[in-house]
Design a protein around this motif. Structure first.
Motif, PDB file in Angstrom:
ATOM      1  N   ILE A   1       2.616  19.596  -9.525  1.00  0.00           N
ATOM      2  CA  ILE A   1       2.009  20.661 -10.165  1.00  0.00           C
ATOM      3  C   ILE A   1       0.996  20.605 -11.185  1.00  0.00           C
ATOM      4  N   LEU A   2      -0.109  21.358 -10.880  1.00  0.00           N
ATOM      5  CA  LEU A   2      -1.225  21.612 -12.068  1.00  0.00           C
ATOM      6  C   LEU A   2      -0.981  22.389 -12.531  1.00  0.00           C
ATOM      7  N   TYR A   3      -0.835  22.524 -14.003  1.00  0.00           N
ATOM      8  CA  TYR A   3      -0.623  23.767 -14.705  1.00  0.00           C
ATOM      9  C   TYR A   3      -1.624  23.945 -16.099  1.00  0.00           C
ATOM     10  N   GLN A   4      -1.927  25.186 -15.939  1.00  0.00           N
ATOM     11  CA  GLN A   4      -2.909  25.826 -16.739  1.00  0.00           C
ATOM     12  C   GLN A   4      -2.010  26.598 -17.836  1.00  0.00           C
ATOM     13  N   ALA A   5      -2.207  25.631 -18.984  1.00  0.00           N
ATOM     14  CA  ALA A   5      -1.317  26.116 -20.083  1.00  0.00           C
ATOM     15  C   ALA A   5      -2.017  26.940 -21.154  1.00  0.00           C
ATOM     16  N   GLY A   6      -2.764  27.866 -20.646  1.00  0.00           N
ATOM     17  CA  GLY A   6      -3.436  28.884 -21.752  1.00  0.00           C
ATOM     18  C   GLY A   6      -2.518  29.362 -22.812  1.00  0.00           C
ATOM     19  N   VAL A   7      -2.891  29.427 -24.129  1.00  0.00           N
ATOM     20  CA  VAL A   7      -2.197  29.930 -25.071  1.00  0.00           C
ATOM     21  C   VAL A   7      -2.713  31.320 -25.558  1.00  0.00           C
ATOM     22  N   ASP A   8      -3.539  31.720 -24.709  1.00  0.00           N
ATOM     23  CA  ASP A   8      -3.889  33.317 -25.048  1.00  0.00           C
ATOM     24  C   ASP A   8      -3.069  34.168 -24.772  1.00  0.00           C
ATOM     25  N   PRO A   9      -1.814  33.993 -24.011  1.00  0.00           N
ATOM     26  CA  PRO A   9      -0.702  35.184 -24.204  1.00  0.00           C
ATOM     27  C   PRO A   9      -0.396  35.355 -25.595  1.00  0.00           C
ATOM     28  N   PHE A  10      -0.497  34.602 -26.683  1.00  0.00           N
ATOM     29  CA  PHE A  10      -0.264  34.728 -27.792  1.00  0.00           C
ATOM     30  C   PHE A  10      -0.672  36.229 -28.502  1.00  0.00           C
ATOM     31  N   ALA A  11       0.444  36.956 -29.266  1.00  0.00           N
ATOM     32  CA  ALA A  11      -0.049  38.118 -29.772  1.00  0.00           C
ATOM     33  C   ALA A  11      -1.347  38.190 -30.654  1.00  0.00           C
ATOM     34  N   GLY A  12      -1.429  36.982 -31.132  1.00  0.00           N
ATOM     35  CA  GLY A  12      -2.739  37.462 -32.093  1.00  0.00           C
ATOM     36  C   GLY A  12      -4.212  36.805 -31.500  1.00  0.00           C
ATOM     37  N   ASP A  13      -4.015  36.552 -30.226  1.00  0.00           N
ATOM     38  CA  ASP A  13      -5.302  35.776 -29.324  1.00  0.00           C
ATOM     39  C   ASP A  13      -6.368  37.320 -29.364  1.00  0.00           C
ATOM     40  N   ARG A  14      -7.424  36.488 -29.475  1.00  0.00           N
ATOM     41  CA  ARG A  14      -8.678  37.661 -29.623  1.00  0.00           C
ATOM     42  C   ARG A  14      -8.813  38.342 -28.498  1.00  0.00           C
ATOM     43  N   LEU A  15      -8.566  37.557 -27.245  1.00  0.00           N
ATOM     44  CA  LEU A  15      -8.915  37.878 -25.787  1.00  0.00           C
ATOM     45  C   LEU A  15      -7.622  38.095 -25.132  1.00  0.00           C
ATOM     46  N   GLY A  16      -6.382  38.272 -25.683  1.00  0.00           N
ATOM     47  CA  GLY A  16      -5.211  38.497 -25.079  1.00  0.00           C
ATOM     48  C   GLY A  16      -4.865  39.748 -25.162  1.00  0.00           C
ATOM     49  N   ARG A  17      -3.861  40.232 -24.225  1.00  0.00           N
ATOM     50  CA  ARG A  17      -3.139  41.673 -24.344  1.00  0.00           C
ATOM     51  C   ARG A  17      -1.646  41.677 -24.052  1.00  0.00           C
ATOM     52  N   LEU A  18      -1.221  40.195 -24.067  1.00  0.00           N
ATOM     53  CA  LEU A  18       0.174  40.158 -24.292  1.00  0.00           C
ATOM     54  C   LEU A  18       0.642  39.977 -25.659  1.00  0.00           C
ATOM     55  N   SER A  19       2.010  39.621 -25.964  1.00  0.00           N
ATOM     56  CA  SER A  19       2.448  39.601 -27.318  1.00  0.00           C
ATOM     57  C   SER A  19       3.498  38.490 -27.508  1.00  0.00           C
ATOM     58  N   LEU A  20       3.297  37.332 -26.937  1.00  0.00           N
ATOM     59  CA  LEU A  20       4.044  36.065 -27.186  1.00  0.00           C
ATOM     60  C   LEU A  20       4.005  35.856 -28.574  1.00  0.00           C
ATOM     61  N   SER A  21       5.092  35.161 -29.221  1.00  0.00           N
ATOM     62  CA  SER A  21       5.096  34.742 -30.537  1.00  0.00           C
ATOM     63  C   SER A  21       4.999  33.075 -30.282  1.00  0.00           C
ATOM     64  N   LEU A  22       4.743  32.470 -31.367  1.00  0.00           N
ATOM     65  CA  LEU A  22       4.775  31.073 -31.387  1.00  0.00           C
ATOM     66  C   LEU A  22       5.998  30.332 -30.673  1.00  0.00           C
ATOM     67  N   ASP A  23       7.047  30.929 -31.221  1.00  0.00           N
ATOM     68  CA  ASP A  23       8.307  30.660 -30.261  1.00  0.00           C
ATOM     69  C   ASP A  23       8.273  30.719 -28.838  1.00  0.00           C
ATOM     70  N   GLY A  24       7.820  31.896 -28.627  1.00  0.00           N
ATOM     71  CA  GLY A  24       7.746  32.247 -27.085  1.00  0.00           C
ATOM     72  C   GLY A  24       6.828  31.554 -26.418  1.00  0.00           C
ATOM     73  N   LEU A  25       5.815  30.975 -26.941  1.00  0.00           N
ATOM     74  CA  LEU A  25       5.024  30.076 -26.401  1.00  0.00           C
ATOM     75  C   LEU A  25       5.697  28.691 -25.972  1.00  0.00           C
ATOM     76  N   ALA A  26       6.378  28.447 -26.953  1.00  0.00           N
ATOM     77  CA  ALA A  26       7.350  27.235 -26.675  1.00  0.00           C
ATOM     78  C   ALA A  26       8.426  27.195 -25.807  1.00  0.00           C
ATOM     79  N   ARG A  27       8.974  28.482 -25.934  1.00  0.00           N
ATOM     80  CA  ARG A  27      10.113  28.747 -24.867  1.00  0.00           C
ATOM     81  C   ARG A  27       9.479  28.821 -23.473  1.00  0.00           C
ATOM     82  N   ARG A  28       8.066  29.412 -23.443  1.00  0.00           N
ATOM     83  CA  ARG A  28       7.475  29.006 -21.828  1.00  0.00           C
ATOM     84  C   ARG A  28       7.415  27.781 -21.539  1.00  0.00           C
ATOM     85  N   GLU A  29       6.933  26.874 -22.462  1.00  0.00           N
ATOM     86  CA  GLU A  29       6.711  25.386 -21.884  1.00  0.00           C
ATOM     87  C   GLU A  29       8.128  24.759 -21.773  1.00  0.00           C
ATOM     88  N   ARG A  30       9.036  25.013 -22.250  1.00  0.00           N
ATOM     89  CA  ARG A  30      10.380  24.430 -21.933  1.00  0.00           C
ATOM     90  C   ARG A  30      11.018  25.124 -20.772  1.00  0.00           C
TER      91      ARG A  30
END
Length: 301
Positions: free
Chosen positions: A225-254
Motif C-alpha cells: 500500500i502506498l499511502y497519501q497521509a495528508g493531514v489537511d482533513p484537520f478542522a483548522g487546516d487553511r485549505l481543508g473543508r472537513l472537521s477532523l480533530s487531532l484525535d480524529g487524525l490519530a484514529r484514522r492512522e490506527r
C-alpha cells in the motif's frame, strides 16, 4: 525503530512569489531527529529520468529537470521551478520508491516528503511537480518488486493526478477519500472515489473510511500500500473543508494500520496548510509515529 526516508534536497529554498510553506519538510526532519533511536534514517537517490518518463511526458520531465517550465505550467503548479525545486522534484519520487522497498522489509516506512497527487502527465498542478506516488507505483510493478499494489489517498483533496496517471495500469488500483467540494474542481476517476460532505467529523469520517476501504482492499488483494497521509482533513487546516480533530487524525492512522491487516505500507506526507508551519509539521510527524507504533504493535502480536 521506524524506517524514515529523507533526502537533503527535500529542504529547498522558497522560490519567489510562493505561498507554499517550504520549511515544512525541514521541520518534519527536525522533529523526527528529536525522536532519537525510535527512528532509523535512510537516504534515497533521485529518481532516474527514465522512470519519471514512464509516467510523465518526456518533454515535461526535461522542462522540470532543466528548470525551464513555461509560465502557464508554473501558474498551475503554484510556484516557479528553480534548479533547487527541480532537484527536490526528482528526489521525492526516489524517496517514495525507497520507502516502499523498506516497507516490504519492515512492514511500515515513511517518506518525509511526497504525496504529490495533483501532478499530471505533461504538467504539475496544486503545488505538485512530479507525481511521486504514480512514478513509484509504476516502477515497483514494472521492475517486478510486487505484482499488485494500491494507492490509498486520505488527503482532503482528490488524488486526481494519481487517478489519471495510473488508470488502466495492470496491478494498480487507486482509492481517494476527500472533500467533494474541494480542489480540484474537475475530479478524475479513481478506481474508487469516496466524496465527503463539508464539515464531516471524526466519527462519521472513520465510519465511512472503514466501510469503503475494507472491501476495496479485500477486492484488490494488494501486496503493498502506498499511502497519501495528508493531514489537511484537520478542522483548522487553511485549505481543508472537513472537521477532523487531532484525535480524529490519530484514529484514522490506527484504522488504516488495522485495515492494512499486515500488508506492507509506505506513507507520504501529503497536504497540510496554514500559517504555522511548525504546527503543521507536528501533525505530519504524529501521523508517521502513530502509523509506526500501530504497525510495530501488529507485528509483535
Amino acid at each position: 525503530m521506524i524506517a524514515i526516508v529523507h533526502h537533503p534536497a527535500y529542504v529547498a529554498p522558497a522560490p519567489a512569489r510562493s505561498t507554499y510553506r517550504w520549511n515544512k519538510n525541514g521541520l518534519i526532519r527536525d522533529l523526527l531527529i528529536a525522536q532519537g533511536d525510535r527512528v532509523a534514517w535512510h537516504t534515497s537517490e533521485p529518481m532516474p529520468a527514465a522512470w519519471l518518463e514512464a509516467v510523465h511526458d518526456a518533454d515535461y520531465v526535461a522542462e522540470v529537470l532543466e528548470a525551464r517550465v513555461p509560465a502557464p505550467k508554473t501558474r498551475r503548479i503554484g510556484f516557479p521551478v528553480t534548479p533547487e525545486v527541480a532537484a527536490r522534484a526528482q528526489a521525492v519520487p526516489g524517496g517514495t520508491w525507497l520507502a516502499a522497498r523498506l516497507a516490504l522489509e519492515h512492514g511500515f516506512a515513511a517518506n518525509t516528503a511526497g504525496g504529490s497527487h495533483h501532478a499530471l502527465s505533461d504538467t504539475g498542478a496544486g503545488y505538485c511537480v512530479f507525481n511521486d506516488l504514480a512514478v513509484a507505483a509504476v516502477r515497483l510493478i514494472e521492475e517486478g518488486t510486487v505484482d499488485r499494489l494500491v494507492v490509498v489517498d486520505c488527503d482532503v483533496h482528490q488524488g486526481d493526478g494519481t487517478a489519471a496517471l495510473l488508470a488502466g495500469r495492470p496491478g494498480i488500483a487507486t482509492y481517494s477519500i476527500h472533500a467533494e467540494k474541494n480542489f480540484p474542481a474537475r475530479k478524475a476517476h479513481s478506481t474508487l472515489d469516496v466524496p465527503l460532505a463539508d464539515g464531516l467529523g471524526d466519527d462519521a469520517y472513520c465510519a465511512v473510511l472503514a466501510e469503503t476501504l475494507a472491501p476495496f482492499l479485500t477486492e484488490h488483494r494488494p501486496q503493498l500500500i502506498l499511502y497519501q497521509a495528508g493531514v489537511d482533513p484537520f478542522a483548522g487546516d487553511r485549505l481543508g473543508r472537513l472537521s477532523l480533530s487531532l484525535d480524529g487524525l490519530a484514529r484514522r492512522e490506527r484504522l488504516i494500520a488495522r485495515l492494512a491487516a499486515g500488508v506492507p505500507l509506505a506513507s507520504t506526507v501529503g497536504g497540510g496548510y496554514g500559517d504555522d508551519a511548525l504546527e503543521i509539521a507536528h501533525r505530519h510527524v504524529a501521523a508517521i509515529l502513530t502509523l509506526g507504533e500501530a504497525f510495530a504493535a501488529a507485528r509483535a502480536r
